[in-house]
Design an enzyme around this catalytic site. Structure first.
Site, PDB file in Angstrom:
ATOM      1  N   SER A 444     -38.954  23.818 -19.370  1.00  0.00           N
ATOM      2  CA  SER A 444     -38.378  24.014 -20.685  1.00  0.00           C
ATOM      3  C   SER A 444     -39.432  23.984 -21.782  1.00  0.00           C
ATOM      4  CB  SER A 444     -37.324  22.940 -20.956  1.00  0.00           C
ATOM      5  OG  SER A 444     -36.776  23.085 -22.236  1.00  0.00           O
ATOM      6  N   LYS A 487     -30.137  21.635 -27.915  1.00  0.00           N
ATOM      7  CA  LYS A 487     -31.473  21.847 -28.475  1.00  0.00           C
ATOM      8  C   LYS A 487     -31.404  22.529 -29.838  1.00  0.00           C
ATOM      9  CE  LYS A 487     -33.751  22.185 -23.966  1.00  0.00           C
ATOM     10  NZ  LYS A 487     -34.435  23.082 -23.003  1.00  0.00           N
TER      11      LYS A 487
END
Length: 540
Positions: A444, A487
């Protein structure tokens, strides 16, 4: 002889009378088992009656428990999904994810009441919600007792009751049958032992519980008809399961997930916990200053934290005959309770070299993670610091040890910079640091790592109100990652003006008005937006 016989008979009669008298005298001083049992029952009933007269004040958590859907703060989308799952003509089984203290249980209670008022709903007016905590469930592998699924008290076991003396097994309903026609709310369902979970899945399929006993004889005429019915047709268990958990979806068995619709309740932000703090102060009839409200928001991760901080601070103030609490009292309670302060990062528009904001997820909370890179001449090599190389997770089925892949992502980023951008890393010592000391999901962080290294190697400044996330492969492609909604929310709450995410797997539902989200396929495309196009805009 007749005189002697008569005398002996008289003596025997007298002795018999004396013995009978002595027997009755001895019995007179003893209470019969029936009277003794009656006395004990009266004593226990009196004790119970006295106990019922004693009551403490109503707990604050109960006082501020939502009684209307509007009182559940911060879960509008989750409640909407829960309504869709439970209030229709065909209600579904639900897995409800989310941190503790955000209103999962209260929402299900209120939605069941709504569903009972819906004409199309199969939930009838008498439908009830049976709540069970999976962490407290205890069962016997011999099936002597199972409070969740039900069990049979065989004649040889304590609890068989009056039927036990007749040699008749006595079935006992579990929570699944008590919830028949309603909802079984199984809290912390991720903690349920696998053996019980497998049996529960069978009940969900069959909508009944089949019980067995070696003492059951179908031809026994002494067995009541309803017990024959239970053993032959099962106990009814047609309910809808709502399993709540604080675990991540990947920690829940797929066999259970496939039978349920999954709904997420989000963590509460500062403004929402502050609102709960005000509600708690109002319920306690105390004055909570604005400084106290803000301080409560500093240390509250959920609604329970906010209520507990306010309640303890109010009690401490009452000891010195004060009816107001402020930041000082809240800070003292937080210190004594070792509350973890809420971590909040505010992004700014200044530009720095080698510093890039990445995005991650911890539990259900998104976060901004800064990646720092520094380059100097030397023998060469890459050093990575600031990451937890390994973490141990408790999954409910044992401990799972997971290693961080950030170091691997750094090597991939270095290969992409050499292969796609023709940067020579020979003779360069590269230092990468991840702030926060958290386990870093390497894939990520791939795009952020590439950007930080590129910025440090070429001296290109990066705006600090920009955040990036995405996995990078050796071809320089940006691949999709998980936790995108969390996020993005964390990035914009921190003040990000632009966010770069993978185009693959991007859901348009995440695009909100006024939010600048760049979707990219490759590292080159991201860098064009970060540097080349920005320079073009400046020159224009």
């Amino acid at each position: 002889m007749n005189g002697i016989g008569t005398a002996l008979l008289a003596v025997q009669t007298i002795c018999a009378v004396i013995l009978v008298g002595l027997f009755f005298l001895s019995r007179k001083g003893q209470a019969s088992p029936v009277s003794e049992k009656s006395f004990q029952c009266q004593k226990e009933a009196k004790e119970l009656s006295q106990m019922r007269k004693i009551a403490l004040t109503k707990p604050l958590a109960e006082q501020i428990r939502p009684t209307r859907m509007q009182q559940i703060i911060g879960q509008e989308e989750g409640i909407r999904a829960l309504r869709a799952a439970l209030c229709g003509e065909h209600p579904q089984h639900v897995l409800l994810y989310g941190p503790p203290g955000v209103g999962k249980t209260a929402a299900v209670r209120l939605i069941l009441e709504e569903a009972k008022r819906e004409e199309r709903s199969p939930f009838q007016a008498e439908a009830k919600m049976v709540e069970v905590d999976a962490t407290t469930l205890r069962y016997d592998e011999r099936s002597i007792a199972d409070p969740l699924l039900g069990s049979v008290h065989d004649p040889i076991y304590q609890g068989a009751g009056a039927y036990g003396t007749m040699g008749i097994p006595k079935p006992r309903m579990g929570a699944v049958s008590k919830a028949h026609g309603g909802i079984l709310f199984l809290d912390e369902i991720g903690e349920l032992p696998s053996s019980q979970l497998n049996k529960l899945l069978k009940v969900l399929e069959d909508r009944k519980v089949m019980l067995q006993s070696a003492y059951y004889e179908p031809s026994d005429a002494q067995i009541p008809a309803y017990i024959h019915d239970i053993f032959q047709n099962g106990l009814p268990a047609d309910f809808r399961l709502v399993g709540a958990t604080t675990r991540r979806p990947e920690e829940i068995p797929m066999a259970l997930r496939s039978r349920c619709t999954e709904i997420f309740f989000r963590p509460l932000n500062r403004q929402q916990t502050e609102q709960i703090a005000r509600t708690a102060a109002k319920a306690l009839n105390v004055v909570l200053t604005e400084e106290g409200v803000k301080r409560t928001g500093d240390f509250s991760q959920n609604g329970r934290d906010a209520a507990n901080l306010v309640q303890t601070a109010a009690a401490a103030a009452a000891l010195v005959h004060r009816n107001s609490i402020g930041a000082e009292e809240i800070s003292w309670v937080a210190q004594m309770g070792k509350y973890t302060p809420r971590f909040e990062q505010t992004l700014c528009s200044k530009q720095e070299i080698g510093k890039v904001n990445g995005l991650g997820v911890a539990g259900y909370q998104g976060m901004v993670l800064q990646v720092e890179c520094w380059v100097k001449d030397g023998p060469g090599g890459i050093q990575v610091t600031g990451i937890v190389a390994e973490e141990e997770l408790e999954t409910g089925r044992g401990r799972l040890r997971r290693s961080s892949t950030a170091a691997d992502a750094v090597q991939t980023a270095a290969a992409v910079l050499q292969r796609q951008f023709y940067l020579n890393l020979t003779g360069k010592e590269i230092y990468l640091h991840f702030t926060g000391g958290l386990p870093v999901d390497g894939p990520s962080a791939g795009l952020a790592i590439c950007a930080a290294m590129y910025s440090a190697l070429l001296g290109c400044p990066v705006r600090q109100d920009v955040a990036l996330t995405g996995e990078v492969d050796l071809e320089g492609r940006v691949l999709p990652v998980g936790g995108m909604a969390e996020k993005l929310e964390a990035a914009f709450e921190a003040g990000a003006k632009e966010v770069f995410v993978p185009r693959a797997g991007f859901d348009p539902i995440w695009q909100e008005d006024g939010k600048c989200i760049h979707t990219v396929d490759t590292v080159k495309e991201a860098f064009q937006w970060l540097w080349a196009k920005r320079e073009e805009e400046k020159s224009a």
